[in-house]
Enzyme design. Structure first.
Site, PDB file in Angstrom:
ATOM      1  N   HIS A 118       0.848  -1.200   0.000  1.00  0.00           N
ATOM      2  CA  HIS A 118       0.000   0.000   0.000  1.00  0.00           C
ATOM      3  C   HIS A 118       0.874   1.237   0.000  1.00  0.00           C
ATOM      4  CE1 HIS A 118       0.682  -1.394   4.106  1.00  0.00           C
ATOM      5  NE2 HIS A 118       0.701  -0.131   4.477  1.00  0.00           N
ATOM      6  N   HIS A 134       1.141   5.148   0.877  1.00  0.00           N
ATOM      7  CA  HIS A 134       0.550   6.210   1.696  1.00  0.00           C
ATOM      8  C   HIS A 134       0.660   7.531   0.937  1.00  0.00           C
ATOM      9  CE1 HIS A 134       0.433   4.155   5.720  1.00  0.00           C
ATOM     10  NE2 HIS A 134       1.392   3.416   5.177  1.00  0.00           N
TER      11      HIS A 134
HETATM   12  P1  5GP Z   1       1.621   0.350   7.353  1.00  0.00           P
HETATM   13  O1  5GP Z   1       2.218   0.618   8.692  1.00  0.00           O
HETATM   14  O2  5GP Z   1       1.386  -1.126   7.115  1.00  0.00           O
HETATM   15  O3  5GP Z   1       2.403   0.987   6.237  1.00  0.00           O
HETATM   16  O4  5GP Z   1       0.250   1.104   7.341  1.00  0.00           O
HETATM   17  C1  5GP Z   1      -0.981   0.471   7.459  1.00  0.00           C
HETATM   18  C2  5GP Z   1      -2.012   1.566   7.469  1.00  0.00           C
HETATM   19  O5  5GP Z   1      -3.270   0.972   7.334  1.00  0.00           O
HETATM   20  C3  5GP Z   1      -2.028   2.379   8.770  1.00  0.00           C
HETATM   21  O6  5GP Z   1      -1.826   3.758   8.474  1.00  0.00           O
HETATM   22  C4  5GP Z   1      -3.408   2.107   9.341  1.00  0.00           C
HETATM   23  O7  5GP Z   1      -3.986   3.249   9.934  1.00  0.00           O
HETATM   24  C5  5GP Z   1      -4.194   1.658   8.122  1.00  0.00           C
HETATM   25  N1  5GP Z   1      -5.255   0.705   8.435  1.00  0.00           N
HETATM   26  C6  5GP Z   1      -5.138  -0.412   9.204  1.00  0.00           C
HETATM   27  N2  5GP Z   1      -6.311  -1.067   9.248  1.00  0.00           N
HETATM   28  C7  5GP Z   1      -7.174  -0.347   8.475  1.00  0.00           C
HETATM   29  C8  5GP Z   1      -8.546  -0.540   8.130  1.00  0.00           C
HETATM   30  O8  5GP Z   1      -9.206  -1.492   8.523  1.00  0.00           O
HETATM   31  N3  5GP Z   1      -9.106   0.390   7.323  1.00  0.00           N
HETATM   32  C9  5GP Z   1      -8.401   1.467   6.843  1.00  0.00           C
HETATM   33  N4  5GP Z   1      -9.052   2.307   6.059  1.00  0.00           N
HETATM   34  N5  5GP Z   1      -7.113   1.668   7.154  1.00  0.00           N
HETATM   35  C10 5GP Z   1      -6.504   0.771   7.961  1.00  0.00           C
END
Ligand code: 5GP
Length: 139
Positions: free
Chosen positions: A98, A100
């Protein structure tokens, strides 16, 4: 066991979807770092950027490219930080690639992408040459 993002793709859990096409999806982050913080994913589940096939990779970039100005415009941002946490040690919590898109505002107190790593290493010219040659040989 599918990732939480696959569950969003499949409509099993709700999300504020802002864009969708055949291979990619974009939706608001549930814990936004700024208003408009958006995640862009390939619909199929790949853990890391290097797992994403070439065609999906270009679709993903196209969607990011399309979303950045839309996000900036919608929240009147001055800029955006656009980044992937690519692997657990880099802070990736959801094992589904993903991107950001984090809107940035003058004086928001945030840092540049240079702030994400630890202490910068001291590397000699020879070491830098070796690293560059090594990367070049793997591409
Ligand atoms: P990572 O740390 O893996 O790069 O970021 C994961 C992101 O996914 C985090 O910013 C977190 O807030 C977001 N996230 C986690 N679970 C969910 C969810 O169920 N729905 C949405 N919309 N975002 C999520």
């Amino acid at each position: 066991m599918s990732t939480i993002f696959t569950q969003i793709v499949e409509g099993e859990i709700p999300a504020r979807v802002v864009y969708e096409d055949e291979t990619t999806l974009a939706f608001l982050d549930a814990n936004p770092l700024a208003p408009g913080h958006t995640l862009v994913i390939p619909k199929d589940e790949y853990e890391r950027l290097n797992d994403v096939p070439d065609d999906v990779s270009s679709d993903l970039y196209d969607t990011i490219h399309r979303l950045v100005p839309a996000v900036e415009e919608s929240v009147d941002a001055d800029a955006t930080t656009v980044a992937f946490n690519n692997g657990e040690e880099a802070g990736q919590e959801v094992p589904h690639v993903h991107c950001h898109i984090v809107p940035r505002f003058e004086g928001d107190g945030g840092g540049p992408i240079h702030a994400v790593a630890g202490e910068p290493p001291e590397l000699s010219d020879d070491e830098l040459d070796d690293i560059a040659a090594d990367i070049d040989s793997q591409v």
